[in-house]
Design an enzyme around this catalytic site. Structure first.
Site, mmCIF file in Angstrom:
data_model
loop_
_atom_site.group_PDB
_atom_site.id
_atom_site.type_symbol
_atom_site.label_atom_id
_atom_site.label_comp_id
_atom_site.label_asym_id
_atom_site.label_seq_id
_atom_site.Cartn_x
_atom_site.Cartn_y
_atom_site.Cartn_z
ATOM 1 N N LYS A 238 -46.783 15.740 11.617
ATOM 2 C CA LYS A 238 -45.994 15.426 10.416
ATOM 3 C C LYS A 238 -44.478 15.640 10.650
ATOM 4 O O LYS A 238 -43.447 15.102 10.234
ATOM 5 C CB LYS A 238 -46.412 16.261 9.161
ATOM 6 N N LYS B 281 -58.311 -0.204 14.480
ATOM 7 C CA LYS B 281 -59.148 0.084 13.191
ATOM 8 C C LYS B 281 -58.557 -0.579 11.833
ATOM 9 O O LYS B 281 -57.197 -0.571 11.927
ATOM 10 C CB LYS B 281 -59.146 1.763 12.909
ATOM 11 N N LYS C 230 -54.463 0.410 6.063
ATOM 12 C CA LYS C 230 -53.563 -0.127 5.187
ATOM 13 C C LYS C 230 -52.329 0.010 5.688
ATOM 14 O O LYS C 230 -51.614 -1.155 5.820
ATOM 15 C CB LYS C 230 -53.472 0.974 4.016
HETATM 16 P P1 AMP Z 1 -57.539 6.792 4.815
HETATM 17 O O1 AMP Z 1 -57.280 6.170 3.564
HETATM 18 O O2 AMP Z 1 -57.052 6.112 5.988
HETATM 19 O O3 AMP Z 1 -57.284 8.423 5.007
HETATM 20 O O4 AMP Z 1 -59.160 6.748 5.091
HETATM 21 C C1 AMP Z 1 -60.097 7.341 4.152
HETATM 22 C C2 AMP Z 1 -61.309 7.512 5.011
HETATM 23 O O5 AMP Z 1 -61.916 6.401 5.122
HETATM 24 C C3 AMP Z 1 -61.320 8.336 6.423
HETATM 25 O O6 AMP Z 1 -61.547 9.687 6.415
HETATM 26 C C4 AMP Z 1 -62.286 7.589 7.162
HETATM 27 O O7 AMP Z 1 -63.491 8.086 6.930
HETATM 28 C C5 AMP Z 1 -62.409 6.264 6.356
HETATM 29 N N1 AMP Z 1 -61.978 4.988 7.163
HETATM 30 C C6 AMP Z 1 -60.454 4.655 6.949
HETATM 31 N N2 AMP Z 1 -60.477 3.530 7.989
HETATM 32 C C7 AMP Z 1 -61.496 3.075 8.574
HETATM 33 C C8 AMP Z 1 -62.039 2.053 9.333
HETATM 34 N N3 AMP Z 1 -61.137 1.427 9.720
HETATM 35 N N4 AMP Z 1 -63.353 2.540 9.692
HETATM 36 C C9 AMP Z 1 -64.025 3.419 9.754
HETATM 37 N N5 AMP Z 1 -63.752 4.342 8.378
HETATM 38 C C10 AMP Z 1 -62.418 4.176 7.976
#
Ligand code: AMP
Length: 333
Positions: free
Chosen positions: A113, A196, A199
């Site tokens: 960060k 991956k 967003k």
């Molecule tokens: P985020 O909003 O990116 O913090 O994602 C929240 C949770 O969703 C993470 O802790 C991951 O477990 C899961 N996640 C997010 N993106 C992916 C992805 N492309 N593939 C698998 N799991 C994901």
């Protein structure tokens, strides 16, 4: 049999994509069957990035709606907002006395960060691991499902707990252990053929649970591919492999094998494959999207669920704080 307590938090990131669904939501839904699960929306945590008030509330609401629509069942788990449990900030204050500046500064997430948002290196970021520790220990949970990126935070939690227990000569807090609820950690690919689904890579690279059929068709038809194989049985480029991976999630196995064969004999037409994938994705997501609309329109239900979840979480947390105050010698006159 008494079910073991687990705690999981989710950041209020708003609408969820297919990666969030297969990587996180599905696990929540499975865990509630096995554990006494406490699931919370980490709204205090999100303040470190200074969200606008209206955005924060909308994102908290959306994530709750979507988790409920996907099968998180308030009769099987405790679903609550971190900010509905005032004992969390109180215990956070107490546990800040067990966290040392040097170790907080060395936390990988803090260092990241400092690099990524040098204009906003606030103290909340520094003590983020303390708040995370408290999220867990407020329920005296012994097991926490965490990904690799959170291992360091859990080690810090164990250090804080050990220091507390040692200083006061008690064995009050268990040292929480990490566990992988689902050993096949999935990674859902992005539609742009790289990495991956996330967003941060833009709307067009993500498939959201709320995407309407027409938007889904457009996104999938635009997904990155290549000009097609020229040699039978050749290795697939990543972008093409990604399409197959997405297809495996939502299409019947016959459809996947059909296109595998077409790929292997070099007769594949990606347009056809994408059309099939889009229709299967629509079939998969439509009931979820409809449920999201239904839950979202039921304000009374949401108020009730979050109200009850908050009460249950506070009940547990109140006991913890009562015990901790007693242990550390804070007593009312
Ligand atoms: P985020 O909003 O990116 O913090 O994602 C929240 C949770 O969703 C993470 O802790 C991951 O477990 C899961 N996640 C997010 N993106 C992916 C992805 N492309 N593939 C698998 N799991 C994901």
């Amino acid at each position: 049999m008494v079910k073991e307590i687990t705690v999981s938090g989710v950041r209020p990131t708003g609408k969820q994509h297919l990666g969030n669904y297969f990587g996180a939501v599905v696990n929540f839904v499975k865990m509630q069957e096995v554990f006494n699960g406490y699931f919370f929306v980490a709204d205090y945590h999100s303040l470190t990035t200074h969200p606008k008030a209206a955005d924060l509330h909308a994102n908290v609401r959306q994530i709750i709606v979507e988790y409920l629509a996907c099968g998180v069942d308030p009769n099987k788990c405790t679903l609550y907002l971190q900010s509905d449990v005032p004992q969390i900030p109180e215990l956070y204050l107490i546990f800040n006395m067990f966290a040392y500046l040097g170790e907080l500064e060395r936390a990988a997430t803090f260092k990241e960060k400092v690099r990524s948002q040098p204009e906003n290196v606030n103290a909340g970021l520094l003590t983020y691991p303390v708040l995370m520790a408290v999220d867990i220990i407020i329920h005296r949970a012994a097991k926490v499902p965490v990904g690799k990126d959170q291992q360091q935070h859990l080690e810090m939690t164990r250090d804080f707990v050990t220091r507390f227990n040692n200083l006061y000569q008690v064995e009050y807090f268990p040292e929480p252990q990490a566990f992988n609820f689902d050993s096949n950690l999935v990674s859902i690919p992005s539609l742009d053929g790289e990495g991956k689904m996330s967003k941060s890579k833009g709307e067009q690279t993500c498939i959201y649970l709320t995407d309407e059929p027409e938007a889904l068709r457009k996104k999938i038809m635009r997904a990155t591919t290549d000009s097609g194989p020229t040699m039978p049985h050749s290795a697939k480029p990543i972008a093409v492999q990604n399409l197959f991976d997405l297809m495996k999630l939502v299409s019947p196995p016959e459809t996947v094998s059909f296109f595998e064969e077409k790929y292997n004999d070099c007769s594949i037409r990606y347009g056809d494959m994408k059309k099939a994938l889009a229709e299967d994705m629509i079939r998969f997501l439509t009931p979820i999207r409809e449920k999201i609309v239904e839950v979202s329109s039921n304000e009374k239900l949401l108020t009730e669920i979050i109200g009850d979840g908050g009460s249950k979480a506070r009940e547990n947390a109140t006991q913890t704080l009562k015990d901790v105050r007693e242990i550390i010698g804070i007593k009312s006159f």
